[in-house]
Design a protein around this motif. Structure first.
Motif, short mmCIF file in Angstrom:
data_model
loop_
_atom_site.label_atom_id
_atom_site.label_comp_id
_atom_site.label_asym_id
_atom_site.label_seq_id
_atom_site.Cartn_x
_atom_site.Cartn_y
_atom_site.Cartn_z
N PRO A 1 0.95 -1.23 -0.02
CA PRO A 1 -0.07 0.02 -0.14
C PRO A 1 0.85 1.17 0.07
O PRO A 1 0.34 2.45 -0.31
CB PRO A 1 -0.72 -0.18 1.23
N ASN A 2 2.13 1.17 0.32
CA ASN A 2 2.87 2.51 0.51
C ASN A 2 3.76 2.67 -0.93
O ASN A 2 4.74 3.59 -0.91
CB ASN A 2 4.09 2.30 1.46
N LEU A 3 3.26 2.12 -2.04
CA LEU A 3 3.96 2.40 -3.15
C LEU A 3 3.39 3.54 -4.07
O LEU A 3 2.14 3.88 -3.88
CB LEU A 3 4.02 1.03 -4.25
N THR A 4 4.26 4.30 -4.64
CA THR A 4 3.78 5.51 -5.57
C THR A 4 3.53 4.98 -7.22
O THR A 4 4.02 3.71 -7.20
CB THR A 4 4.65 6.61 -5.44
N VAL A 5 3.02 5.83 -7.77
CA VAL A 5 3.01 5.44 -9.18
C VAL A 5 4.42 5.29 -9.72
O VAL A 5 4.61 4.43 -10.72
CB VAL A 5 1.94 6.23 -10.09
N GLN A 6 5.31 6.00 -9.51
CA GLN A 6 6.76 5.97 -9.73
C GLN A 6 7.25 4.39 -9.48
O GLN A 6 7.83 3.86 -10.32
CB GLN A 6 7.69 6.99 -9.16
N ASN A 7 6.80 3.90 -8.27
CA ASN A 7 7.18 2.68 -7.89
C ASN A 7 6.44 1.66 -8.79
O ASN A 7 7.25 0.56 -9.28
CB ASN A 7 6.99 2.17 -6.44
N THR A 8 5.12 1.54 -9.12
CA THR A 8 4.66 0.34 -9.83
C THR A 8 4.54 0.77 -11.13
O THR A 8 4.67 -0.44 -12.06
CB THR A 8 3.10 0.73 -9.52
N HIS A 9 4.96 1.99 -11.81
CA HIS A 9 4.62 1.98 -13.22
C HIS A 9 5.66 3.02 -13.94
O HIS A 9 5.85 3.51 -14.98
CB HIS A 9 3.51 2.60 -13.87
N GLY A 10 6.93 3.12 -13.15
CA GLY A 10 7.82 3.98 -13.56
C GLY A 10 9.12 3.43 -14.78
O GLY A 10 10.00 4.18 -14.85
N LEU A 11 8.80 2.46 -15.24
CA LEU A 11 9.68 1.68 -16.22
C LEU A 11 9.00 2.02 -17.61
O LEU A 11 8.96 1.03 -18.62
CB LEU A 11 9.70 0.35 -15.87
N VAL A 12 8.45 2.90 -17.80
CA VAL A 12 7.95 3.21 -19.15
C VAL A 12 8.13 4.90 -19.47
O VAL A 12 7.77 5.63 -18.45
CB VAL A 12 6.16 3.07 -19.25
N SER A 13 8.55 5.40 -20.62
CA SER A 13 8.85 6.72 -20.59
C SER A 13 8.59 6.78 -22.34
O SER A 13 8.77 5.91 -23.16
CB SER A 13 10.27 7.00 -20.53
N THR A 14 8.54 8.04 -22.77
CA THR A 14 8.18 8.49 -24.09
C THR A 14 9.02 9.69 -24.60
O THR A 14 9.56 10.71 -23.73
CB THR A 14 6.82 9.04 -24.41
N SER A 15 9.92 9.39 -25.72
CA SER A 15 10.78 10.34 -26.26
C SER A 15 10.74 10.45 -27.68
O SER A 15 9.75 9.61 -28.36
CB SER A 15 12.33 9.90 -25.96
N GLU A 16 10.89 11.71 -28.30
CA GLU A 16 11.04 11.65 -29.76
C GLU A 16 12.43 11.19 -30.15
O GLU A 16 13.58 11.93 -29.77
CB GLU A 16 11.08 13.17 -30.18
#
Length: 416
Positions: free
Chosen positions: A160-175
């Motif tokens: 319960p103490n996780l942030t969205v950075q912890n749960t989903h922070g392995l996705v990013s978008t670049s040009e």
């Protein structure tokens, strides 16, 4: 306040409410002041410099982790660092905040000495310098890259103490900018019988992956030397990186130095011992390369707190199949759904930003999003994903993310 000025303020509030809807009404009170008396006076600025830094008032960074549940580690022990999705706006990730995943650190490669070898089942094997590649016709494309382990925190349980950075922070978008793979293939003259390509990196771990040469992959892939308008950064593959839009992060080979063509996969250890999907029956699935339809609410999200009344829900959605067409949000634990507004344009195989107005009455609840892409793929619930794959798996977790909200407005990570 005089009667006239009070009338003017009320008129302005009415205008804002009428023109901006619920959100406008919610902010009208604080936005309607007509003086800057409480704003600090102007002051001289700092000298100009060679590059712009973030404001000293902005605190934003990645977090290094050593695996599922292994957090707060020394960066020297980390295997990845996660993007702060909850602190970003729009869809493009700043290059220095793009997530990292490496198996033997970040090599510092000399671009003057680096080479790209293309050989195997080709008529004319060639070796290219970076200058050779930068002289060729180039494409630029906005696309996401996602680690196949994104979301692995919630496969079996939810801290319960996780942030969205912890749960989903392995996705990013670049040009990304670089040379189309098809252009290079034509230069070396790939044999028609060659249906696979081995891409190899120049890092000490020697990461290499076999990639099927489907029409989609050949037409969309490219060898990148640019990211967000500048040369690639070392952490993201400088000087060369293979970009395969929509496919898992590890096939977007960083520090690219070799492309070999053949008629079957090479069965490297990265596709036999590392990046396989363990199924419920104990068997392992290989070459599950495409990243499926996904979304997550980034605000409000884990470890945040909200107030009663107006709240703006926003988040990100993406799909390795194509373009995000619709995102729905539920504020009652999935009992009912409303369609969120997408910030346009929604690009193929890129992240899309969604948002929705919400009035919270203080009742404990759960909020969750689900996305649909233009191929008709719908992000599954956790129950649907587990029914299909089981809980032995570590990779490709794209279940709907649920955040619970208690009566005090505290937001926490939960399983639906």
């Amino acid at each position: 306040m005089s009667m006239q000025s009070e009338h003017e303020v009320l008129s302005r509030r009415t205008f804002l409410a009428a023109s901006a809807g619920v959100a406008g009404a919610a902010v009208a009170g604080s936005a309607s002041a007509d003086t800057l008396a409480d704003v600090p006076p102007r002051e001289l600025g700092l000298p100009l410099s060679g590059r712009s830094e973030r404001s000293k008032f902005v605190h934003i960074s990645r977090i290094p982790e050593a695996g599922p549940g292994v957090r707060h580690v020394d960066p020297a022990d980390a295997i990845n660092s996660k993007t702060p999705l909850d602190k970003l706006v729009g869809t493009v990730t700043p290059s220095d905040l793009h997530y990292e995943r490496s198996h033997s650190g970040v090599p510092e490669l000399d671009p003057a000495k680096h080479r790209l070898l293309m050989h195997g089942m080709v008529r004319n094997p060639l070796v290219f310098t970076l200058a050779d590649l930068m002289a060729m016709p180039a494409v630029s494309r906005v696309t996401f890259i996602e680690c196949t382990g994104n979301g692995w925190e919630n496969w079996k349980s939810a801290d319960p103490n996780l942030t969205v950075q912890n749960t989903h922070g392995l996705v990013s978008t670049s040009e990304w900018t670089g040379v189309p793979l098809r252009f290079l293939i034509d230069l070396v003259g790939k044999h028609r019988e060659s249906t696979w390509m081995l891409a190899e990196g120049g890092d000490a771990a020697g990461v290499d992956r076999s990639i099927p040469l489907t029409d989609e992959i050949v037409s969309e892939s490219f060898v990148a030397y640019g990211q967000n308008g500048e040369p690639l950064r070392p952490a993201h593959g400088f000087p060369l990186r293979l970009i395969v839009p929509g496919c898992e992060g590890n096939v977007n080979i960083k520090w690219l130095r070799r492309l070999k063509f053949g008629d079957q996969p090479w069965m490297t250890r990265w596709e036999t011992a590392r990046y396989t999907q363990l199924l419920a029956n104990g068997k392992a699935r290989q070459f599950q390369l495409r990243m499926d339809t996904n979304s997550v609410i980034t605000s409000p999200s884990g470890m945040m707190a909200i107030q009663r009344g107006y709240n703006r829900i926003t988040g990100l959605a993406w799909s390795g199949h194509g373009k995000i067409e619709r995102v729905e949000v539920s504020t009652d634990a999935g009992a009912s759904w409303r369609e969120a507004r997408l910030n346009l344009p929604s690009l193929p195989k890129a992240q899309a930003r969604f948002q929705m107005d919400w009035q919270w009455d203080g009742t404990p609840t759960k909020i969750v999003s689900r996305s649909t892409d233009d191929k008709g793929n719908v992000q599954p619930s956790r129950a649907q994903l587990v029914e299909q794959v089981g809980t032995n798996a570590l990779f490709h977790y794209n279940a709907q993310q649920t955040w619970s909200i208690d009566s005090e407005g505290n937001v926490r990570n939960v399983l639906a």
